[in-house]
Design a protein around this motif. Structure first.
Motif, PDB file in Angstrom:
ATOM      1  N   ASN A 186      38.304  35.955  42.445  1.00 27.09           N
ATOM      2  CA  ASN A 186      37.461  34.899  42.981  1.00 27.09           C
ATOM      3  C   ASN A 186      37.282  35.030  44.492  1.00 27.09           C
ATOM      4  OD1 ASN A 186      39.221  33.620  40.596  1.00 27.09           O
ATOM      5  ND2 ASN A 186      37.181  32.662  40.594  1.00 27.09           N
ATOM      6  N   PHE A 192      44.618  31.441  33.848  1.00 27.78           N
ATOM      7  CA  PHE A 192      44.175  30.873  35.106  1.00 27.78           C
ATOM      8  C   PHE A 192      44.415  31.835  36.250  1.00 27.78           C
ATOM      9  CE2 PHE A 192      45.635  27.369  32.385  1.00 27.78           C
ATOM     10  CZ  PHE A 192      44.458  26.642  32.291  1.00 27.78           C
ATOM     11  N   PRO A 193      43.636  31.707  37.300  1.00 32.03           N
ATOM     12  CA  PRO A 193      43.859  32.548  38.479  1.00 32.03           C
ATOM     13  C   PRO A 193      45.051  32.079  39.290  1.00 32.03           C
ATOM     14  CG  PRO A 193      42.054  31.033  38.877  1.00 32.03           C
ATOM     15  CD  PRO A 193      42.440  30.853  37.434  1.00 32.03           C
ATOM     16  N   ARG A 194      45.575  32.975  40.090  1.00 35.62           N
ATOM     17  CA  ARG A 194      46.647  32.666  41.021  1.00 35.62           C
ATOM     18  C   ARG A 194      46.519  33.567  42.233  1.00 35.62           C
ATOM     19  NH1 ARG A 194      52.454  35.113  39.987  1.00 35.62           N
ATOM     20  NH2 ARG A 194      52.194  35.127  42.260  1.00 35.62           N
ATOM     21  N   ALA A 195      47.324  33.262  43.234  1.00 37.00           N
ATOM     22  CA  ALA A 195      47.286  34.021  44.471  1.00 37.00           C
ATOM     23  C   ALA A 195      48.215  35.224  44.409  1.00 37.00           C
ATOM     24  CB  ALA A 195      47.673  33.141  45.649  1.00 37.00           C
ATOM     25  N   TYR A 196      47.762  36.331  44.964  1.00 31.61           N
ATOM     26  CA  TYR A 196      48.542  37.554  45.084  1.00 31.61           C
ATOM     27  C   TYR A 196      48.499  38.028  46.523  1.00 31.61           C
ATOM     28  CZ  TYR A 196      48.285  37.628  39.993  1.00 31.61           C
ATOM     29  OH  TYR A 196      48.377  37.292  38.663  1.00 31.61           O
ATOM     30  N   TRP A 197      49.548  38.756  46.925  1.00 33.40           N
ATOM     31  CA  TRP A 197      49.710  39.148  48.317  1.00 33.40           C
ATOM     32  C   TRP A 197      50.105  40.607  48.434  1.00 33.40           C
ATOM     33  CZ3 TRP A 197      48.463  35.095  51.423  1.00 33.40           C
ATOM     34  CH2 TRP A 197      48.554  33.817  50.854  1.00 33.40           C
ATOM     35  N   SER A 209      45.133  39.249  50.729  1.00 35.00           N
ATOM     36  CA  SER A 209      45.370  38.278  49.678  1.00 35.00           C
ATOM     37  C   SER A 209      44.185  38.215  48.732  1.00 35.00           C
ATOM     38  CB  SER A 209      45.637  36.891  50.269  1.00 35.00           C
ATOM     39  OG  SER A 209      44.537  36.447  51.042  1.00 35.00           O
ATOM     40  N   ALA A 227      46.207  36.342  31.348  1.00 36.48           N
ATOM     41  CA  ALA A 227      46.428  35.058  31.993  1.00 36.48           C
ATOM     42  C   ALA A 227      45.236  34.145  31.775  1.00 36.48           C
ATOM     43  CB  ALA A 227      46.671  35.237  33.486  1.00 36.48           C
ATOM     44  N   THR A 261      42.540  36.614  38.515  1.00 31.32           N
ATOM     45  CA  THR A 261      43.020  36.429  37.157  1.00 31.32           C
ATOM     46  C   THR A 261      43.346  37.792  36.586  1.00 31.32           C
ATOM     47  OG1 THR A 261      41.626  34.471  36.858  1.00 31.32           O
ATOM     48  CG2 THR A 261      42.507  35.502  34.881  1.00 31.32           C
ATOM     49  N   ILE A 286      42.785  35.751  45.223  1.00 34.81           N
ATOM     50  CA  ILE A 286      42.914  34.802  44.125  1.00 34.81           C
ATOM     51  C   ILE A 286      42.276  35.481  42.930  1.00 34.81           C
ATOM     52  CG2 ILE A 286      42.312  32.533  43.233  1.00 34.81           C
ATOM     53  CD1 ILE A 286      42.222  31.543  46.117  1.00 34.81           C
TER      54      ILE A 286
END
Length: 121
Positions: free
Chosen positions: A32, A106-111, A96, A104, A100, A98
């Motif tokens: 996203n 739902f989306p989430r944050a990755y770093w 970073s 999964a 999916t 956001i």
């Protein structure tokens, strides 16, 4: 399931420029938003700039007019062109996203691991 390759950090003098690059990979269904955060010891990680896959861009007030974010959606890549760097820009810059991932709901944050930017005389 999401990996980042970050590059472009370094040590420069005030007024210099740097270009940060990041490419994401893995079992990604969709992304996203991609962007950059920065952090110094003892402080929270703060957003610097972000761009959606549709091209909507946001900047932190402290970098407006000096930093430019861009992306290559086909390569899951994001870039940050930093000009007129100031000592207060010093920190670890984290790519970073956001996103999916496969499996999964739902989306989430990755770093990413982060790349050091140091601006000093």
């Amino acid at each position: 399931q999401v990996q980042f390759v970050e590059s472009g950090g370094g040590s420069v003098q005030p007024g210099d420029s740097l270009r940060l690059s990041c490419a994401a990979s893995g079992s990604i269904t969709s992304i996203n938003v991609m962007g950059w955060h920065r952090q110094v010891p003892g402080k929270d990680r703060e957003p610097v700039a972000s761009v959606t896959t549709g091209g909507e861009i946001k900047y932190a007030d402290s970098v407006k007019g000096r930093f430019t974010i861009s992306r290559d959606n086909a390569k899951n890549a994001v870039f940050l062109q930093m000009t007129n760097l100031k000592p207060e820009d010093t920190g670890v810059y984290y790519c970073s996203a956001i996103a999916t991932v496969v499996g999964a709901a739902f989306p989430r944050a990755y770093w990413g691991q982060g790349t050091q930017v140091t601006v000093s005389s």
